[in-house]
Write a protein that holds these residues in place. Structure first.
Motif, PDB file in Angstrom:
ATOM      1  N   ARG A 258     -11.821 -10.724   3.765  1.00 14.00           N
ATOM      2  CA  ARG A 258     -12.621 -11.937   3.644  1.00 14.00           C
ATOM      3  C   ARG A 258     -11.806 -13.210   3.835  1.00 14.00           C
ATOM      4  N   ASP A 259     -10.530 -13.020   4.205  1.00 10.42           N
ATOM      5  CA  ASP A 259      -9.760 -14.237   4.517  1.00 10.42           C
ATOM      6  C   ASP A 259     -10.165 -14.727   5.897  1.00 10.42           C
ATOM      7  N   LYS A 260      -9.589 -15.850   6.301  1.00 16.51           N
ATOM      8  CA  LYS A 260      -9.823 -16.336   7.663  1.00 16.51           C
ATOM      9  C   LYS A 260      -9.469 -15.216   8.627  1.00 16.51           C
TER      10      LYS A 260
ATOM     11  N   ASP B  27     -14.430   4.299  16.104  1.00 15.85           N
ATOM     12  CA  ASP B  27     -13.460   3.410  16.774  1.00 15.85           C
ATOM     13  C   ASP B  27     -12.867   2.405  15.777  1.00 15.85           C
ATOM     14  N   PHE B  28     -13.711   1.866  14.891  1.00 15.19           N
ATOM     15  CA  PHE B  28     -13.273   0.882  13.881  1.00 15.19           C
ATOM     16  C   PHE B  28     -12.178   1.476  13.002  1.00 15.19           C
ATOM     17  N   TYR B  29     -12.416   2.715  12.524  1.00 11.91           N
ATOM     18  CA  TYR B  29     -11.425   3.337  11.633  1.00 11.91           C
ATOM     19  C   TYR B  29     -10.212   3.836  12.401  1.00 11.91           C
ATOM     20  N   ASN B  30     -10.408   4.253  13.650  1.00  9.17           N
ATOM     21  CA  ASN B  30      -9.246   4.650  14.464  1.00  9.17           C
ATOM     22  C   ASN B  30      -8.305   3.459  14.672  1.00  9.17           C
TER      23      ASN B  30
ATOM     24  N   ASN C 287      -7.730  -0.111  -1.627  1.00  6.79           N
ATOM     25  CA  ASN C 287      -7.314   0.005  -0.234  1.00  6.79           C
ATOM     26  C   ASN C 287      -7.395   1.446   0.240  1.00  6.79           C
ATOM     27  N   VAL C 288      -7.584   1.601   1.508  1.00  7.51           N
ATOM     28  CA  VAL C 288      -7.642   2.955   2.084  1.00  7.51           C
ATOM     29  C   VAL C 288      -6.367   3.258   2.874  1.00  7.51           C
ATOM     30  N   ASP C 289      -5.414   2.293   2.880  1.00 12.20           N
ATOM     31  CA  ASP C 289      -4.130   2.587   3.525  1.00 12.20           C
ATOM     32  C   ASP C 289      -3.284   3.444   2.582  1.00 12.20           C
TER      33      ASP C 289
ATOM     34  N   ASP D 294     -12.949   9.674   5.591  1.00 16.20           N
ATOM     35  CA  ASP D 294     -13.076   9.979   4.150  1.00 16.20           C
ATOM     36  C   ASP D 294     -12.889   8.695   3.349  1.00 16.20           C
ATOM     37  N   VAL D 295     -13.778   7.729   3.605  1.00 18.55           N
ATOM     38  CA  VAL D 295     -13.721   6.458   2.869  1.00 18.55           C
ATOM     39  C   VAL D 295     -15.073   6.225   2.201  1.00 18.55           C
ATOM     40  N   VAL D 296     -15.081   5.396   1.152  1.00 20.01           N
ATOM     41  CA  VAL D 296     -16.318   5.102   0.411  1.00 20.01           C
ATOM     42  C   VAL D 296     -16.970   3.884   1.045  1.00 20.01           C
ATOM     43  N   TRP D 297     -18.147   4.059   1.610  1.00 25.43           N
ATOM     44  CA  TRP D 297     -18.843   2.944   2.240  1.00 25.43           C
ATOM     45  C   TRP D 297     -19.723   2.205   1.239  1.00 25.43           C
ATOM     46  N   PHE D 298     -20.214   1.062   1.595  1.00 24.56           N
ATOM     47  CA  PHE D 298     -21.119   0.311   0.711  1.00 24.56           C
ATOM     48  C   PHE D 298     -22.375   1.153   0.481  1.00 24.56           C
ATOM     49  N   GLY D 299     -22.730   1.238  -0.810  1.00 28.21           N
ATOM     50  CA  GLY D 299     -23.885   2.065  -1.180  1.00 28.21           C
ATOM     51  C   GLY D 299     -23.457   3.456  -1.591  1.00 28.21           C
TER      52      GLY D 299
ATOM     53  N   ASN E  74      -2.273 -13.068  -7.248  1.00 25.43           N
ATOM     54  CA  ASN E  74      -3.073 -13.259  -6.049  1.00 25.43           C
ATOM     55  C   ASN E  74      -2.610 -14.505  -5.306  1.00 25.43           C
ATOM     56  N   LEU E  75      -3.059 -14.598  -4.036  1.00 23.80           N
ATOM     57  CA  LEU E  75      -2.652 -15.794  -3.262  1.00 23.80           C
ATOM     58  C   LEU E  75      -3.317 -17.034  -3.829  1.00 23.80           C
ATOM     59  N   GLU E  76      -4.544 -16.849  -4.338  1.00 25.08           N
ATOM     60  CA  GLU E  76      -5.332 -17.999  -4.822  1.00 25.08           C
ATOM     61  C   GLU E  76      -6.330 -17.507  -5.845  1.00 25.08           C
TER      62      GLU E  76
ATOM     63  N   PRO F  94       2.243 -15.341  -2.547  1.00 22.92           N
ATOM     64  CA  PRO F  94       2.209 -14.119  -1.742  1.00 22.92           C
ATOM     65  C   PRO F  94       2.684 -12.925  -2.576  1.00 22.92           C
ATOM     66  N   ALA F  95       2.056 -11.786  -2.379  1.00 26.92           N
ATOM     67  CA  ALA F  95       2.373 -10.605  -3.194  1.00 26.92           C
ATOM     68  C   ALA F  95       3.853 -10.227  -3.116  1.00 26.92           C
ATOM     69  N   THR F  96       4.470 -10.436  -1.945  1.00 29.39           N
ATOM     70  CA  THR F  96       5.874 -10.014  -1.804  1.00 29.39           C
ATOM     71  C   THR F  96       6.807 -10.897  -2.648  1.00 29.39           C
TER      72      THR F  96
HETATM   73  C1  BV8 Z   1     -21.603   1.264  -5.389  1.00 32.25           C
HETATM   74  C2  BV8 Z   1     -13.672   1.168   1.913  1.00 32.25           C
HETATM   75  C3  BV8 Z   1     -23.123   2.447  -6.768  1.00 32.25           C
HETATM   76  C4  BV8 Z   1     -13.997   1.219   3.340  1.00 32.25           C
HETATM   77  C5  BV8 Z   1     -14.865  -0.636   0.761  1.00 32.25           C
HETATM   78  C6  BV8 Z   1     -26.668  -3.206  -2.177  1.00 32.25           C
HETATM   79  C7  BV8 Z   1     -26.712  -1.843  -1.901  1.00 32.25           C
HETATM   80  C8  BV8 Z   1     -25.744  -0.975  -2.385  1.00 32.25           C
HETATM   81  C9  BV8 Z   1     -24.694  -1.450  -3.130  1.00 32.25           C
HETATM   82  C10 BV8 Z   1     -24.645  -2.809  -3.370  1.00 32.25           C
HETATM   83  C11 BV8 Z   1     -25.610  -3.697  -2.925  1.00 32.25           C
HETATM   84  N1  BV8 Z   1     -25.271  -4.955  -3.332  1.00 32.25           N
HETATM   85  C12 BV8 Z   1     -24.122  -4.892  -4.033  1.00 32.25           C
HETATM   86  C13 BV8 Z   1     -23.745  -3.615  -4.069  1.00 32.25           C
HETATM   87  C14 BV8 Z   1     -22.569  -3.077  -4.652  1.00 32.25           C
HETATM   88  C15 BV8 Z   1     -21.532  -3.048  -3.540  1.00 32.25           C
HETATM   89  C16 BV8 Z   1     -20.854  -4.394  -3.514  1.00 32.25           C
HETATM   90  O1  BV8 Z   1     -20.112  -4.698  -4.417  1.00 32.25           O
HETATM   91  N2  BV8 Z   1     -21.148  -5.203  -2.474  1.00 32.25           N
HETATM   92  C17 BV8 Z   1     -20.541  -6.523  -2.397  1.00 32.25           C
HETATM   93  C18 BV8 Z   1     -20.328  -6.894  -0.943  1.00 32.25           C
HETATM   94  C19 BV8 Z   1     -21.462  -7.504  -3.112  1.00 32.25           C
HETATM   95  N3  BV8 Z   1     -20.620  -1.981  -3.890  1.00 32.25           N
HETATM   96  C20 BV8 Z   1     -20.806  -0.746  -3.399  1.00 32.25           C
HETATM   97  O2  BV8 Z   1     -21.643  -0.434  -2.586  1.00 32.25           O
HETATM   98  C21 BV8 Z   1     -19.883   0.291  -4.003  1.00 32.25           C
HETATM   99  N4  BV8 Z   1     -20.661   1.406  -4.449  1.00 32.25           N
HETATM  100  O3  BV8 Z   1     -21.908   0.208  -5.899  1.00 32.25           O
HETATM  101  O4  BV8 Z   1     -22.198   2.478  -5.685  1.00 32.25           O
HETATM  102  C22 BV8 Z   1     -22.493   3.003  -7.975  1.00 32.25           C
HETATM  103  C23 BV8 Z   1     -21.247   2.558  -8.400  1.00 32.25           C
HETATM  104  C24 BV8 Z   1     -20.695   3.094  -9.540  1.00 32.25           C
HETATM  105  C25 BV8 Z   1     -21.365   4.057 -10.239  1.00 32.25           C
HETATM  106  C26 BV8 Z   1     -22.615   4.502  -9.791  1.00 32.25           C
HETATM  107  C27 BV8 Z   1     -23.188   3.980  -8.665  1.00 32.25           C
HETATM  108  C28 BV8 Z   1     -18.901   0.801  -2.967  1.00 32.25           C
HETATM  109  C29 BV8 Z   1     -18.000  -0.330  -2.527  1.00 32.25           C
HETATM  110  C30 BV8 Z   1     -16.882   0.229  -1.642  1.00 32.25           C
HETATM  111  C31 BV8 Z   1     -17.056  -0.259  -0.234  1.00 32.25           C
HETATM  112  N5  BV8 Z   1     -15.879   0.138   0.548  1.00 32.25           N
HETATM  113  N6  BV8 Z   1     -13.792  -0.205   1.431  1.00 32.25           N
HETATM  114  C32 BV8 Z   1     -13.072   0.377   4.152  1.00 32.25           C
HETATM  115  O5  BV8 Z   1     -12.000  -0.043   3.688  1.00 32.25           O
HETATM  116  O6  BV8 Z   1     -13.450   0.157   5.320  1.00 32.25           O
HETATM  117  S1  BV8 Z   1     -14.855  -2.202   0.105  1.00 32.25           S
HETATM  118  C33 BV8 Z   1     -13.772  -3.278   0.912  1.00 32.25           C
HETATM  119  O7  BV8 Z   1     -13.828  -4.557   0.230  1.00 32.25           O
HETATM  120  C34 BV8 Z   1     -12.356  -2.913   0.736  1.00 32.25           C
HETATM  121  O8  BV8 Z   1     -12.108  -1.590   0.587  1.00 32.25           O
HETATM  122  C35 BV8 Z   1     -11.917  -3.617  -0.507  1.00 32.25           C
HETATM  123  O9  BV8 Z   1     -11.739  -2.689  -1.494  1.00 32.25           O
HETATM  124  C36 BV8 Z   1     -13.072  -4.390  -0.916  1.00 32.25           C
HETATM  125  C37 BV8 Z   1     -12.687  -5.633  -1.636  1.00 32.25           C
HETATM  126  O10 BV8 Z   1     -11.911  -6.400  -0.767  1.00 32.25           O
HETATM  127  P1  BV8 Z   1     -10.476  -6.934  -1.278  1.00 32.25           P
HETATM  128  O11 BV8 Z   1      -9.554  -5.775  -1.371  1.00 32.25           O
HETATM  129  O12 BV8 Z   1     -10.637  -7.753  -2.501  1.00 32.25           O
HETATM  130  O13 BV8 Z   1     -10.073  -7.786  -0.024  1.00 32.25           O
HETATM  131  P2  BV8 Z   1     -10.589  -9.255   0.353  1.00 32.25           P
HETATM  132  O14 BV8 Z   1     -10.262  -9.486   1.776  1.00 32.25           O
HETATM  133  O15 BV8 Z   1     -11.989  -9.454  -0.146  1.00 32.25           O
HETATM  134  O16 BV8 Z   1      -9.648 -10.184  -0.546  1.00 32.25           O
HETATM  135  C38 BV8 Z   1      -8.247 -10.210  -0.284  1.00 32.25           C
HETATM  136  C39 BV8 Z   1      -7.613 -10.979  -1.413  1.00 32.25           C
HETATM  137  O17 BV8 Z   1      -6.196 -10.951  -1.230  1.00 32.25           O
HETATM  138  C40 BV8 Z   1      -8.024 -12.439  -1.448  1.00 32.25           C
HETATM  139  O18 BV8 Z   1      -8.256 -12.841  -2.797  1.00 32.25           O
HETATM  140  C41 BV8 Z   1      -6.803 -13.178  -0.882  1.00 32.25           C
HETATM  141  O19 BV8 Z   1      -6.628 -14.454  -1.485  1.00 32.25           O
HETATM  142  C42 BV8 Z   1      -5.678 -12.251  -1.306  1.00 32.25           C
HETATM  143  N7  BV8 Z   1      -4.509 -12.298  -0.430  1.00 32.25           N
HETATM  144  C43 BV8 Z   1      -4.478 -12.467   0.925  1.00 32.25           C
HETATM  145  N8  BV8 Z   1      -3.195 -12.431   1.343  1.00 32.25           N
HETATM  146  C44 BV8 Z   1      -2.423 -12.210   0.243  1.00 32.25           C
HETATM  147  C45 BV8 Z   1      -3.250 -12.116  -0.876  1.00 32.25           C
HETATM  148  N9  BV8 Z   1      -2.782 -11.914  -2.115  1.00 32.25           N
HETATM  149  C46 BV8 Z   1      -1.438 -11.782  -2.262  1.00 32.25           C
HETATM  150  N10 BV8 Z   1      -0.576 -11.861  -1.222  1.00 32.25           N
HETATM  151  C47 BV8 Z   1      -1.024 -12.072   0.029  1.00 32.25           C
HETATM  152  N11 BV8 Z   1      -0.149 -12.165   1.048  1.00 32.25           N
END
Ligand code: BV8
Length: 224
Positions: free
Chosen positions: A21-23, A50-53, A88-90, A143-148, A197-199, A214-216
């Motif tokens: 969600r960063d720029k 293709d996205f995951y590859n 993370n999935v890495d 083998d990743v957890v998708w939204f939902g 966190n960065l912010e 920065p995390a490092t």
């Molecule tokens: C669930 C895997 C039920 C794949 C991911 C409608 C329908 C269904 C569900 C929902 C719905 N509305 C809401 C939901 C819940 C939904 C959800 O939360 N949606 C959000 C968008 C509102 N969640 C789900 O669907 C989850 N499942 O709810 O099931 C349930 C649950 C429990 C019990 C029973 C039933 C499943 C969610 C998992 C989705 N899969 N990833 C893939 O990777 O492709 S999520 C994806 O976003 C990532 O995996 C990651 O985990 C996640 C969060 O992102 P972040 O890691 O936080 O990354 P982001 O870019 O957002 O932020 C980066 C941060 O780092 C920033 O703060 C930045 O400032 C900082 N940063 C940047 N650079 C640095 C730094 N910090 C330090 N140093 C730096 N250099």
């Protein structure tokens, strides 16, 4: 578990892996509904493959950074007392030497058969025609957890989070649940909560302490 550490994409950013969600983050270039939902996979399995590859190739070419290594040092210094719960999935935590890692959103380097549930190490470039080694059918998905979908190991995660002395979150925007709710759960259970966190994030108010940068830089400083 004495110390539970939740990590997000930000801990791998300085290893060259994109955040979400960063720029120019991943979700600014791909619609998460197309790339990271079961419906998206059903609609266009090749686009998702293709996205995951592409991400798997990036991950294979990346190295753990100083933040991953600092967490591995922390675990080595406190055997049995440190657990990483990663969004993370890495595989950078594992490649840095961390042993106690729960990949709650699955793993890029793992393939899953939608027919028989078998998991096996994914080739860097997966193909929809890949046959499951167990049942022989071509029903492969990342083998990743998708939204939902329900994150993996939630019972073990909640047990650890509600029983730890220190809960830290590193590099997460706190926008995805249930991961984003873990900090408040830890705080309610009495843990000292630290955000690195960065912010500021969506969940910064849940923490007693916050270290921005920065995390490092901030993670080794916190660990050492
Ligand atoms: C669930 C895997 C039920 C794949 C991911 C409608 C329908 C269904 C569900 C929902 C719905 N509305 C809401 C939901 C819940 C939904 C959800 O939360 N949606 C959000 C968008 C509102 N969640 C789900 O669907 C989850 N499942 O709810 O099931 C349930 C649950 C429990 C019990 C029973 C039933 C499943 C969610 C998992 C989705 N899969 N990833 C893939 O990777 O492709 S999520 C994806 O976003 C990532 O995996 C990651 O985990 C996640 C969060 O992102 P972040 O890691 O936080 O990354 P982001 O870019 O957002 O932020 C980066 C941060 O780092 C920033 O703060 C930045 O400032 C900082 N940063 C940047 N650079 C640095 C730094 N910090 C330090 N140093 C730096 N250099």
């Amino acid at each position: 578990m004495r110390i539970v550490i939740l990590t997000g994409a930000g801990i791998s950013a300085e290893s060259g892996l994109g955040t979400f969600r960063d720029k120019d983050g991943l979700w600014t270039r791909y619609d998460l509904n197309d790339a990271a939902t079961p419906e998206g996979f059903a609609r266009n399995p090749q686009l998702v493959t293709d996205f995951y590859n592409a991400r798997r190739a990036n991950c294979a070419a990346a190295d753990p950074n100083a933040a991953h290594h600092a967490l591995a040092r922390l675990e080595a210094a406190l055997p049995g007392e440190v657990m990483i719960v990663t969004q993370n999935v890495d595989d950078l935590h594992q490649r840095a030497g961390s042993q106690a890692v729960i990949p709650m959103h699955g793993a890029l380097m793992s393939a899953l058969c939608t027919g028989c549930g078998h998991r096996w190490p994914a080739p860097v470039a997966m193909a929809l025609s890949d046959l499951c080694p167990a049942c022989g059918k071509a029903r492969t998905r990342p083998d990743v957890v998708w939204f939902g979908e329900i994150p993996y190991h939630m019972d073990a995660i909640v047990d650890a989070v509600t029983d730890c002395e220190i809960f830290a979150a590193i590099g997460t925007s706190g926008q995805v649940y249930p991961a984003a709710g873990l900090a408040a759960e830890a705080r309610r259970a009495g843990a000292q909560c630290v955000e690195l966190n960065l912010e500021r994030s969506e969940i910064s108010r849940a923490f007693h302490e916050r270290h921005f940068g920065p995390a490092t830089l901030v993670v080794p400083a916190w660990v050492d």
